[in-house]
Design an enzyme around this catalytic site. Sequence first.
Site, mmCIF file in Angstrom:
data_model
loop_
_atom_site.group_PDB
_atom_site.id
_atom_site.type_symbol
_atom_site.label_atom_id
_atom_site.label_comp_id
_atom_site.label_asym_id
_atom_site.label_seq_id
_atom_site.Cartn_x
_atom_site.Cartn_y
_atom_site.Cartn_z
ATOM 1 N N LYS A 63 4.548 -6.401 13.190
ATOM 2 C CA LYS A 63 5.009 -7.554 12.407
ATOM 3 C C LYS A 63 6.337 -8.093 12.919
ATOM 4 C CE LYS A 63 2.473 -7.360 8.145
ATOM 5 N NZ LYS A 63 2.491 -7.378 6.688
ATOM 6 N N LYS B 73 -7.349 -6.263 13.088
ATOM 7 C CA LYS B 73 -7.903 -6.095 11.730
ATOM 8 C C LYS B 73 -7.936 -7.440 10.995
ATOM 9 C CE LYS B 73 -4.059 -5.171 8.700
ATOM 10 N NZ LYS B 73 -3.693 -4.752 7.405
ATOM 11 N N LYS C 84 -4.861 -11.092 5.657
ATOM 12 C CA LYS C 84 -4.640 -12.323 4.888
ATOM 13 C C LYS C 84 -3.698 -13.269 5.596
ATOM 14 C CE LYS C 84 -3.316 -9.538 0.878
ATOM 15 N NZ LYS C 84 -2.418 -8.552 1.494
HETATM 16 N N1 AQP Z 1 -8.932 -5.264 7.421
HETATM 17 C C1 AQP Z 1 -8.837 -4.278 6.541
HETATM 18 N N2 AQP Z 1 -9.778 -3.299 6.503
HETATM 19 C C2 AQP Z 1 -9.701 -2.286 5.593
HETATM 20 N N3 AQP Z 1 -8.708 -2.190 4.692
HETATM 21 C C3 AQP Z 1 -7.750 -3.150 4.689
HETATM 22 N N4 AQP Z 1 -6.660 -3.349 3.934
HETATM 23 C C4 AQP Z 1 -6.028 -4.482 4.346
HETATM 24 N N5 AQP Z 1 -6.691 -5.045 5.348
HETATM 25 C C5 AQP Z 1 -7.768 -4.235 5.599
HETATM 26 C C6 AQP Z 1 -6.249 -2.464 2.864
HETATM 27 O O1 AQP Z 1 -5.946 -3.252 1.727
HETATM 28 C C7 AQP Z 1 -4.890 -2.630 1.000
HETATM 29 C C8 AQP Z 1 -3.834 -3.631 0.684
HETATM 30 O O2 AQP Z 1 -3.257 -4.101 1.873
HETATM 31 P P1 AQP Z 1 -1.952 -4.988 1.772
HETATM 32 O O3 AQP Z 1 -2.286 -6.340 1.357
HETATM 33 O O4 AQP Z 1 -0.958 -4.349 0.914
HETATM 34 O O5 AQP Z 1 -1.364 -4.946 3.205
HETATM 35 P P2 AQP Z 1 -1.997 -5.080 4.591
HETATM 36 O O6 AQP Z 1 -2.698 -3.813 4.941
HETATM 37 O O7 AQP Z 1 -0.891 -5.493 5.509
HETATM 38 O O8 AQP Z 1 -3.088 -6.232 4.428
HETATM 39 P P3 AQP Z 1 -3.129 -7.615 5.118
HETATM 40 O O9 AQP Z 1 -4.321 -8.352 4.602
HETATM 41 O O10 AQP Z 1 -3.054 -7.451 6.605
HETATM 42 O O11 AQP Z 1 -1.829 -8.317 4.559
HETATM 43 P P4 AQP Z 1 -0.714 -9.059 5.376
HETATM 44 O O12 AQP Z 1 -1.449 -10.016 6.251
HETATM 45 O O13 AQP Z 1 0.160 -9.719 4.377
HETATM 46 O O14 AQP Z 1 0.014 -8.003 6.173
HETATM 47 C C9 AQP Z 1 -4.372 -1.473 1.860
HETATM 48 O O15 AQP Z 1 -4.911 -0.280 1.354
HETATM 49 C C10 AQP Z 1 -4.930 -1.769 3.216
HETATM 50 O O16 AQP Z 1 -5.156 -0.585 3.959
#
Ligand code: AQP
Length: 343
Positions: free
Chosen positions: A119, A202, A205
């Site tokens: 990030k 992965k 969002k």
């Molecule tokens: N692609 C994914 N596959 C499986 N699990 C996922 N999680 C997120 N993306 C995937 C799981 O969702 C939970 C919440 O995640 P988060 O929103 O707190 O943070 P993150 O993992 O950083 O998710 P994003 O979508 O990638 O958010 P941004 O883009 O804001 O960084 C966690 O349990 C995560 O493992």
Amino acid sequence: MTEVVHTPRVFSGIQPSGGLTLGNYLGAMKRFVELQDAGEMPTIFCMVDLHAITVWQDPVRLRHATRELCAGFIAAGIDPEKSILFNQSQVPEHAQLAWIFNCVARMGWMGRMTQWKDKAGKNSENASLGLFAYPALMAADIMIYHATHVPVGEDQKQHLELTRDIAIKFNNDYDVNFFPVVEPVIEGAATRVMSLRDGSKKMSKSDPSDMSRINLTDDADTIARKIRKAKTDPAPLPDNVEGLADRPEARNLVNIYAALADTTPEAVIADHAGQQFGTFKPSLADLAVAKLAPISEEMDRLMQDVDQIDRILGRGAERAREIAAPILERTYDIVGMVRAQGA
Ligand code: AQP
């Protein structure tokens, strides 16, 4: 040594940093609902808004995303009576314990976190201090409830290992057995849902391409279009899962199918072996629409009454503080903070 018996308790959180994706649903939320419904351990789920602001968030969108995430939790099956459901900023003990953990965690540990490296990228001088300290706040989120089980997707495994390290160092430094050593719960066919545009990234969002993900708020046509346009290779589906080893995009679609259908990738391959993607993708789109449309409709309905959502979050925060406040108080005692008379 202060001995504490740690009763099993589940905690997990999701950032309101955008709309919910299929990755969040399959990797995290679906497991949350299963753990809640199993009824074996108390369950606590949080919209981690303090985490979201480690990168810039527009205030109006953040407020909307937090309420929409709460609607998503409920629509997916989290019952605010059975589970404790709240947003992190309403329970100040998270940030208070995070400060203590900032003083326990080492710079070297934090610098090795792959999420920080991804990030912050090459521009780490410009990244927020909060982004660097993110894993210490995450450790506090879990430890402020003495949670023992944390369901997450594969991407959070390293942060959970750090949570264990922080708990162990705190216990050693102060010669106590106060914080539990957590167990990650990383289970199911889709613990790492990949981008629809690039099988090595992965699904996220905050990916700039909306075509890379399925949002829980996407309508049926959008879901079908995104799956139809998902990157794949020209070969048909193999007749065993080993045949997916070097085909990340194909493997991703099979895993998504398996997780949505509550089956295994082996069973999906057995049913679809030899199929071209021109046939497999429409089946996957139909399944995704059938599973996600009821959630998205329920989210829409819940979002018609944001006062009700705010009441649910308020009640959840009260219940969360009943657990968190005594744990913070005891932590302060262990660390040596003076408790003012009459406080
Ligand atoms: N692609 C994914 N596959 C499986 N699990 C996922 N999680 C997120 N993306 C995937 C799981 O969702 C939970 C919440 O995640 P988060 O929103 O707190 O943070 P993150 O993992 O950083 O998710 P994003 O979508 O990638 O958010 P941004 O883009 O804001 O960084 C966690 O349990 C995560 O493992």
